[in-house]
Design an enzyme around this catalytic site. Sequence first.
Site, mmCIF file in Angstrom:
data_model
loop_
_atom_site.group_PDB
_atom_site.id
_atom_site.type_symbol
_atom_site.label_atom_id
_atom_site.label_comp_id
_atom_site.label_asym_id
_atom_site.label_seq_id
_atom_site.Cartn_x
_atom_site.Cartn_y
_atom_site.Cartn_z
ATOM 1 N N SER A 165 1.018 -1.343 0.046
ATOM 2 C CA SER A 165 0.055 0.043 -0.357
ATOM 3 C C SER A 165 0.634 0.974 0.105
ATOM 4 O O SER A 165 0.153 1.905 0.521
ATOM 5 C CB SER A 165 -1.296 -0.401 0.999
ATOM 6 N N SER A 166 1.557 1.032 -0.935
ATOM 7 C CA SER A 166 2.049 2.270 -1.067
ATOM 8 C C SER A 166 1.392 3.292 -1.326
ATOM 9 O O SER A 166 1.699 4.693 -1.173
ATOM 10 C CB SER A 166 3.638 2.389 -2.239
ATOM 11 N N SER A 167 0.861 3.395 -2.616
ATOM 12 C CA SER A 167 -0.110 4.397 -2.432
ATOM 13 C C SER A 167 -1.280 4.764 -1.665
ATOM 14 O O SER A 167 -1.242 6.100 -1.320
ATOM 15 C CB SER A 167 -1.457 4.226 -4.155
ATOM 16 N N GLU A 190 -8.000 8.065 -4.103
ATOM 17 C CA GLU A 190 -7.464 6.539 -5.032
ATOM 18 C C GLU A 190 -8.631 6.210 -6.218
ATOM 19 O O GLU A 190 -8.175 6.041 -7.524
ATOM 20 C CB GLU A 190 -7.622 5.222 -3.834
ATOM 21 N N ASP A 192 -6.138 0.054 3.473
ATOM 22 C CA ASP A 192 -5.440 0.720 3.460
ATOM 23 C C ASP A 192 -4.838 1.900 4.041
ATOM 24 O O ASP A 192 -4.203 2.074 4.671
ATOM 25 C CB ASP A 192 -4.682 0.241 2.113
ATOM 26 N N TYR A 198 -9.007 -6.863 -9.746
ATOM 27 C CA TYR A 198 -9.985 -5.820 -8.698
ATOM 28 C C TYR A 198 -11.316 -5.458 -8.403
ATOM 29 O O TYR A 198 -12.183 -5.885 -8.271
ATOM 30 C CB TYR A 198 -8.972 -4.903 -8.214
HETATM 31 C C1 GLA Z 1 -5.807 -3.496 -1.616
HETATM 32 C C2 GLA Z 1 -7.757 -2.572 -1.617
HETATM 33 C C3 GLA Z 1 -7.622 -3.207 -0.475
HETATM 34 C C4 GLA Z 1 -8.274 -4.364 0.152
HETATM 35 C C5 GLA Z 1 -7.240 -5.160 -0.678
HETATM 36 C C6 GLA Z 1 -7.668 -6.655 -0.667
HETATM 37 O O1 GLA Z 1 -5.121 -3.735 -0.972
HETATM 38 O O2 GLA Z 1 -6.759 -1.320 -1.402
HETATM 39 O O3 GLA Z 1 -8.741 -1.812 -0.060
HETATM 40 O O4 GLA Z 1 -9.287 -4.515 -0.745
HETATM 41 O O5 GLA Z 1 -6.669 -4.770 -1.981
HETATM 42 O O6 GLA Z 1 -7.892 -7.129 0.754
#
Ligand code: GLA
Length: 395
Positions: free
Chosen positions: A129-131, A163, A175, A225
């Site tokens: 989760s760098s973003s 995002e 995140d 996703y």
């Molecule tokens: C990414 C998304 C999160 C979450 C995960 C999966 O990191 O940014 O919100 O949905 O995938 O758990």
Amino acid sequence: MHNSNDMMINEIVAKFNELYQQEPVVVRSPGRVNLIGEHTDYNEGFVLPAAIDKEVYFAIAPTNTDTFRAYSYDMKEDASFDLNQIRPSQTAWANYLLGVVAQFQKAGHQVQGFDLVFGGNIPIGAGLSSSAAVECGLAFALNHIFGFNVEKFELVKMAQRAEHEYAGVKCGIMDQFASMFGKEGHVVKLDCRSLDYQYYSSDLDSYRIVLCDTQVKHSLASSEYNTRRQECEAGVAILHKHYPQVKSLRDVTLQMLEQHKDEFEPVIYKRCLYVVSENNRVEEACHNLEQGDLQAFGEKMYLSHAGLQHDYEVSCPELDFLVDQTRNDDDVLGARMMGGGFGGCTINIVKLAELENFSRRIEAAYEQQFGRKPQIYVAQIVDGSSLAQQEIAVN
Ligand code: GLA
């Protein structure tokens, strides 16, 4: 804080001084791990993340102009934007920043000019989760330097919308929440519907949280996703006809799914089965943590991975391989892929005394199979976004 992180702050501040001849405020914002509860956040379910010592740093100061100037320390690139015309840019890294500025403006806050140098050590595309760290860090920083007084949870939601709108990923809230609300030495269970949260000690006794980065970044990740999100919504629509109270997969039980199985396309059924089971697992896993039953916790991680691999289908051969390597390893309590999937890291609970042996074994096996080394990190759990300690010598 770690020395390498201190050094990074010094470099970023030095760059800021050189470019803008001012003294900045310094903010830090961490990446995250997630112990269990994957792809549940946007289904209003449960997650169990923690902020880690891979961070982004922001040196920032207001300028009394209408322009925001930014320098990406990692890309060695600068950009400048007119605050009266904030819109998505061709410069990919700038969009995370622009998205946040846009949210403050939408909420009616007067964002004045500012200068920024930012950079950090969260590997990009590794599922850490760098973003979200960039979004949360800038939201925290702007809130601080302009004194907007926006509540922390509102900052999280603004970062999430940044995002959605500027990076095109319809992410859940995990995140950004973890980056902002992380707490040293704790994991945090979030109910993504009520937004209630509870901290649990992350003291794993003689075990540590270890990340194995496949070094694979699948470009599929963001489009797949968004597809998963739609598949979950399709499942909700079917069940909503029978149970009007069903508003999201959070409201669905395994019995409901089973009973209406033949109305589902097989793929949609599998997606829903995974999410409903994973939500149950997070609750049980938290119970295991309370009881100090790390063995049972680890078993849930393997079940989570199996669901992500076969039912939710967001894993990849490299992730599966890394998880499989640990199955008969007595030094590992649990392992699974982490984050959105299609690449990035596995998260493992590994015996402290055996960390080096574990790393050596897994590196050798991975290299033999895929011809490259995985990156291995021990995750230290830290506080969420904050002002950085500035007792460091600046010049
Ligand atoms: C990414 C998304 C999160 C979450 C995960 C999966 O990191 O940014 O919100 O949905 O995938 O758990």
